[in-house]
Design a protein around this motif. Sequence first.
Motif, PDB file in Angstrom:
ATOM      1  N   GLY A  64       0.818  -1.214   0.000  1.00 54.98           N
ATOM      2  CA  GLY A  64       0.000   0.000   0.000  1.00 54.98           C
ATOM      3  C   GLY A  64       0.852   1.265   0.000  1.00 54.98           C
ATOM      4  O   GLY A  64       2.060   1.231  -0.242  1.00 54.98           O
ATOM      5  N   GLU A  65       0.197   2.373   0.316  1.00 52.02           N
ATOM      6  CA  GLU A  65       0.872   3.681   0.313  1.00 52.02           C
ATOM      7  C   GLU A  65       1.823   3.774   1.512  1.00 52.02           C
ATOM      8  O   GLU A  65       1.480   3.354   2.616  1.00 52.02           O
ATOM      9  N   GLY A  66       3.002   4.333   1.303  1.00 52.56           N
ATOM     10  CA  GLY A  66       3.905   4.659   2.417  1.00 52.56           C
ATOM     11  C   GLY A  66       4.541   3.482   3.136  1.00 52.56           C
ATOM     12  O   GLY A  66       5.095   3.640   4.222  1.00 52.56           O
ATOM     13  N   SER A 123      -0.238  -4.527  -8.350  1.00 50.70           N
ATOM     14  CA  SER A 123      -0.907  -3.278  -7.964  1.00 50.70           C
ATOM     15  C   SER A 123      -2.228  -3.118  -8.711  1.00 50.70           C
ATOM     16  O   SER A 123      -3.192  -2.586  -8.158  1.00 50.70           O
ATOM     17  N   THR A 124      -2.269  -3.578  -9.962  1.00 49.02           N
ATOM     18  CA  THR A 124      -3.553  -3.505 -10.679  1.00 49.02           C
ATOM     19  C   THR A 124      -4.550  -4.470 -10.046  1.00 49.02           C
ATOM     20  O   THR A 124      -5.715  -4.128  -9.806  1.00 49.02           O
ATOM     21  N   ARG A 125      -4.068  -5.696  -9.762  1.00 47.16           N
ATOM     22  CA  ARG A 125      -4.970  -6.661  -9.101  1.00 47.16           C
ATOM     23  C   ARG A 125      -5.525  -6.078  -7.807  1.00 47.16           C
ATOM     24  O   ARG A 125      -6.712  -6.176  -7.529  1.00 47.16           O
ATOM     25  N   ASP A 134       9.351  -0.650  -8.569  1.00 53.24           N
ATOM     26  CA  ASP A 134       8.463  -0.130  -7.535  1.00 53.24           C
ATOM     27  C   ASP A 134       7.044  -0.272  -8.097  1.00 53.24           C
ATOM     28  O   ASP A 134       6.629   0.547  -8.913  1.00 53.24           O
ATOM     29  N   ARG A 135       6.363  -1.326  -7.724  1.00 55.41           N
ATOM     30  CA  ARG A 135       5.035  -1.719  -8.194  1.00 55.41           C
ATOM     31  C   ARG A 135       5.089  -2.386  -9.572  1.00 55.41           C
ATOM     32  O   ARG A 135       5.917  -2.069 -10.411  1.00 55.41           O
ATOM     33  N   PHE A 136       4.115  -3.286  -9.796  1.00 52.59           N
ATOM     34  CA  PHE A 136       3.958  -3.951 -11.087  1.00 52.59           C
ATOM     35  C   PHE A 136       2.515  -4.476 -11.130  1.00 52.59           C
ATOM     36  O   PHE A 136       1.622  -3.861 -10.550  1.00 52.59           O
TER      37      PHE A 136
HETATM   38  C1  TYD Z   1       0.994   0.231 -10.984  1.00 53.79           C
HETATM   39  C2  TYD Z   1      -0.316   0.688 -10.387  1.00 53.79           C
HETATM   40  C3  TYD Z   1      -0.364   1.733  -9.468  1.00 53.79           C
HETATM   41  N1  TYD Z   1      -1.538   2.126  -8.952  1.00 53.79           N
HETATM   42  C4  TYD Z   1      -1.570   3.257  -7.991  1.00 53.79           C
HETATM   43  C5  TYD Z   1      -0.938   2.954  -6.646  1.00 53.79           C
HETATM   44  C6  TYD Z   1      -0.443   4.290  -6.157  1.00 53.79           C
HETATM   45  O1  TYD Z   1      -1.491   4.945  -5.474  1.00 53.79           O
HETATM   46  C7  TYD Z   1      -0.148   5.028  -7.445  1.00 53.79           C
HETATM   47  C8  TYD Z   1       1.329   5.090  -7.728  1.00 53.79           C
HETATM   48  O2  TYD Z   1       1.793   6.258  -7.208  1.00 53.79           O
HETATM   49  P1  TYD Z   1       3.144   6.417  -6.441  1.00 53.79           P
HETATM   50  O3  TYD Z   1       3.394   7.867  -6.226  1.00 53.79           O
HETATM   51  O4  TYD Z   1       4.199   5.639  -7.142  1.00 53.79           O
HETATM   52  O5  TYD Z   1       2.689   5.780  -5.070  1.00 53.79           O
HETATM   53  P2  TYD Z   1       3.445   4.925  -3.993  1.00 53.79           P
HETATM   54  O6  TYD Z   1       4.565   5.787  -3.474  1.00 53.79           O
HETATM   55  O7  TYD Z   1       2.431   4.588  -2.959  1.00 53.79           O
HETATM   56  O8  TYD Z   1       3.904   3.697  -4.727  1.00 53.79           O
HETATM   57  O9  TYD Z   1      -0.816   4.327  -8.514  1.00 53.79           O
HETATM   58  C9  TYD Z   1      -2.729   1.521  -9.329  1.00 53.79           C
HETATM   59  O10 TYD Z   1      -3.805   1.899  -8.857  1.00 53.79           O
HETATM   60  N2  TYD Z   1      -2.695   0.493 -10.235  1.00 53.79           N
HETATM   61  C10 TYD Z   1      -1.541   0.052 -10.779  1.00 53.79           C
HETATM   62  O11 TYD Z   1      -1.539  -0.897 -11.618  1.00 53.79           O
END
Ligand code: TYD
Length: 264
Positions: A30-32, A119-121, A114-116
Motif C-alpha cells: 500500500g501507500e507509504g 498493484s492492478t490486481r 516499484d510496483r507492477f
Molecule cells: C501500478 C499501479 C499503481 N496504482 C496506484 C498505486 C499508487 O497509489 C499510485 C502510484 O503512485 P506512487 O506515487 O508511485 O505511489 P506509492 O509511493 O504509494 O507507490 O498508482 C494503481 O492503482 N494500479 C496500478 O496498476
Amino acid sequence: MIPEAPEFALPQSKDALQSRRGALITLEGGEGVGKSTQLRLIVDQLRRAGFEAIATREPGGSPGAEILRQTLLSGVLKPLGSAAEALLFAAARIDHIDVTIEPALAAGVFVVSDRFSDSTRAYQGALGSLDPRFLRALERITLGSLRPDLTLVLDLPAQTGLARAARRRGPEEASDRFEGESLRFHESLRAAFLEIATAEPERCVVIDAGQPEAAVTRAIWDAISLRLLKGRVQESADSSVHGIFSQTASALGDCAEGAPVHGG
Ligand SMILES: Cc1cn([C@H]2C[C@H](O)[C@@H](COP(=O)(O)OP(=O)(O)O)O2)c(=O)[nH]c1=O
Ligand SMILES: Nc1ncnc2c1ncn2[C@@H]1O[C@H](COP(=O)(O)OP(=O)(O)O)[C@@H](O)[C@H]1O
C-alpha cells in the motif's frame, strides 16, 4: 516523494554473473510502506554484489508510460471508472515491458520495479466493481509469459502507511488519486496484497514493513539471496569464475550460506 525516472541503459559488457537472463523483482504494498526507500537500497546492494541492476517504477518506467503516469495519478480519469483506469495502467505496463524490462532481462540485468501487475490486481480490484475475469484476462494480455521472479510484499497497517505517506508529502502538497481514497479502501488493499502472497508463495515473500528501515532491507536482501542469488553464485563457481564469485560471495555475507567464500 516521487522516485526518480528509471536509469535504464544497456550494459557495456557482460561477465559470468550476467551471462544468463536477468530477473524481475517487484516491490508491492500500500501507500507509504517503504517501497521507494527500499528500491534504491536493494539496487545499490545488488550492484555491490557484482550484478547489473536497474531501478524502475509503475506506473511509468519508460518515456511513454511516464506520460500516462501523470494523467493516471492526477485523478482526472477517475470519472471514467475502474475498468478504464485498469486499461490505462495496462497500456503503460505494455510500454514499460517492451521498452525497459524485456531488453534489460535479455541483457542479464536485474530489474527492480516499484510496483507492477499486483498493484492492478489489488488497487483496481479493491475499488470494487471489476469482474475478476476481466482483470485476469487483462493481465494475460499485458504480461504474456512474463512473471516477476520475486515479489516482495511490504506489509503495514494501512493507517501507519498513510501517516508515513502524509509526512513524506508535507502539509502543502495534495494527496494523489489513490492516497485520497478512504481508510477502508486502504485496509482492503492490504488484505488484497496478502491474499496474492498467500495464493502464490513460490513467487511472493511478505516483509514486515513496520520494522526499522535497516531491518526491512535485511529481510528483503535475505529473500533475494535465498531465492535468486544462490543459484547464480553457485553457477559462477562451477564455471570457475573465482574472482567474481569470491567478490560476490563476500558481498552476500551470511546470505550465501553454504557457498565457499574463496573460489581457489
Ligand atoms: C501500478 C499501479 C499503481 N496504482 C496506484 C498505486 C499508487 O497509489 C499510485 C502510484 O503512485 P506512487 O506515487 O508511485 O505511489 P506509492 O509511493 O504509494 O507507490 O498508482 C494503481 O492503482 N494500479 C496500478 O496498476
Ligand atoms: N521502515 C521505515 N520506518 C519508518 N519510516 C520509513 C520506513 N521506510 C520508509 N519510511 C519513510 O516513510 C515514508 C514513505 O516511504 P516510501 O519509501 O516513500 O514509501 P512508498 O514508496 O511505499 O510509498 C518516507 O518518508 C520514508 O522515509
